[in-house]
Design a protein around this motif. Sequence first.
Motif, short mmCIF file in Angstrom:
data_model
loop_
_atom_site.label_atom_id
_atom_site.label_comp_id
_atom_site.label_asym_id
_atom_site.label_seq_id
_atom_site.Cartn_x
_atom_site.Cartn_y
_atom_site.Cartn_z
N THR A 150 1.89 13.52 -14.13
CA THR A 150 0.73 13.96 -14.91
C THR A 150 0.57 15.46 -14.83
O THR A 150 0.32 16.12 -15.84
CB THR A 150 -0.55 13.26 -14.40
OG1 THR A 150 -0.36 11.84 -14.49
CG2 THR A 150 -1.75 13.66 -15.20
N ASN A 152 0.83 -1.21 0.00
CA ASN A 152 0.00 0.00 0.00
C ASN A 152 0.86 1.26 0.00
O ASN A 152 0.55 2.22 -0.70
CB ASN A 152 -0.95 0.01 1.20
CG ASN A 152 -2.12 -0.92 1.02
OD1 ASN A 152 -2.48 -1.26 -0.10
ND2 ASN A 152 -2.72 -1.34 2.11
N VAL A 187 2.24 1.61 -3.45
CA VAL A 187 1.19 2.06 -4.36
C VAL A 187 0.92 3.55 -4.18
O VAL A 187 0.81 4.29 -5.15
CB VAL A 187 -0.11 1.23 -4.15
CG1 VAL A 187 -1.30 1.88 -4.81
CG2 VAL A 187 0.08 -0.18 -4.68
N GLU A 188 0.82 3.99 -2.93
CA GLU A 188 0.60 5.41 -2.67
C GLU A 188 1.77 6.25 -3.20
O GLU A 188 1.57 7.32 -3.77
CB GLU A 188 0.42 5.65 -1.16
CG GLU A 188 -0.91 5.18 -0.63
CD GLU A 188 -2.09 5.90 -1.26
OE1 GLU A 188 -1.99 7.11 -1.55
OE2 GLU A 188 -3.11 5.23 -1.49
N SER A 189 2.99 5.74 -3.01
CA SER A 189 4.16 6.45 -3.51
C SER A 189 4.11 6.56 -5.04
O SER A 189 4.35 7.63 -5.60
CB SER A 189 5.42 5.72 -3.07
OG SER A 189 6.55 6.25 -3.72
N GLU A 190 3.81 5.44 -5.70
CA GLU A 190 3.75 5.46 -7.16
C GLU A 190 2.59 6.31 -7.65
O GLU A 190 2.72 6.99 -8.67
CB GLU A 190 3.64 4.03 -7.69
CG GLU A 190 4.94 3.24 -7.53
CD GLU A 190 4.85 1.84 -8.08
OE1 GLU A 190 3.92 1.56 -8.87
OE2 GLU A 190 5.72 1.02 -7.74
N LEU A 191 1.46 6.29 -6.94
CA LEU A 191 0.34 7.15 -7.32
C LEU A 191 0.72 8.62 -7.19
O LEU A 191 0.39 9.43 -8.07
CB LEU A 191 -0.89 6.85 -6.45
CG LEU A 191 -1.71 5.63 -6.84
CD1 LEU A 191 -2.81 5.39 -5.82
CD2 LEU A 191 -2.31 5.80 -8.21
N ALA A 192 1.39 8.96 -6.11
CA ALA A 192 1.82 10.36 -5.94
C ALA A 192 2.79 10.74 -7.05
O ALA A 192 2.70 11.84 -7.61
CB ALA A 192 2.47 10.53 -4.56
N GLN A 193 3.70 9.84 -7.37
CA GLN A 193 4.67 10.12 -8.44
C GLN A 193 3.96 10.28 -9.78
O GLN A 193 4.26 11.20 -10.54
CB GLN A 193 5.70 8.99 -8.51
CG GLN A 193 6.79 9.23 -9.54
CD GLN A 193 7.79 8.09 -9.58
OE1 GLN A 193 7.66 7.12 -8.83
NE2 GLN A 193 8.76 8.20 -10.44
N SER A 194 3.00 9.39 -10.06
CA SER A 194 2.28 9.51 -11.34
C SER A 194 1.42 10.77 -11.36
O SER A 194 1.29 11.40 -12.41
CB SER A 194 1.42 8.27 -11.58
OG SER A 194 0.36 8.20 -10.65
N ARG A 195 0.86 11.16 -10.22
CA ARG A 195 0.11 12.42 -10.18
C ARG A 195 1.03 13.60 -10.48
O ARG A 195 0.66 14.51 -11.22
CB ARG A 195 -0.54 12.61 -8.81
CG ARG A 195 -1.76 11.76 -8.58
CD ARG A 195 -2.44 12.08 -7.26
NE ARG A 195 -3.37 11.04 -6.92
CZ ARG A 195 -3.29 10.27 -5.85
NH1 ARG A 195 -2.32 10.43 -4.98
NH2 ARG A 195 -4.20 9.33 -5.63
#
Length: 156
Positions: free
Chosen positions: A72, A58, A61-69
């Motif tokens: 983006t 988790n 995933v949060e780290s990768e989501l923040a990076q992808s945000r």
Amino acid sequence: MNINATLFIQMIVFAILVWFTMKFVWPPITKALDERAQKIADGLAAADKAKAELSNANARVESELAQSRNETASRLADAERRANGIVDEAKARATEEGNKIIAAAKAEAEQQAVKAREALREQVAALAVKGAEQILRKEVNAGVHADLLSRLKTEL
């Protein structure tokens, strides 16, 4: 039979039953209980390990989501900057082309004005000749008086 002898024989049978139970029945039960306890402990350890892995996953995933945000957002900002640049460039080209069109139209209008002036001069010269002819009541030769007409054009 005597009650004491019966009691004594029952004690011996009970002792044999206890010995038999301790020797043959109790070890498999103890072994099964120990195996069951070990399986439960292994299951709890696996559950704790899975819970730790889940929390790590988790976090990743949060780290990768923040990076992808962030990526983006930066890509959107780049695209917006490029779009603004393209719009500004198109505006500049349109303004430049508009200025060229305006300059060409002004030049054409100036040429038409010069042509109109020349035509008016010729018409005025012709009218002046007609007027002079009528005033003098004799025919004026245009070939003879070309110099006079050209001076009249320049004065107009």
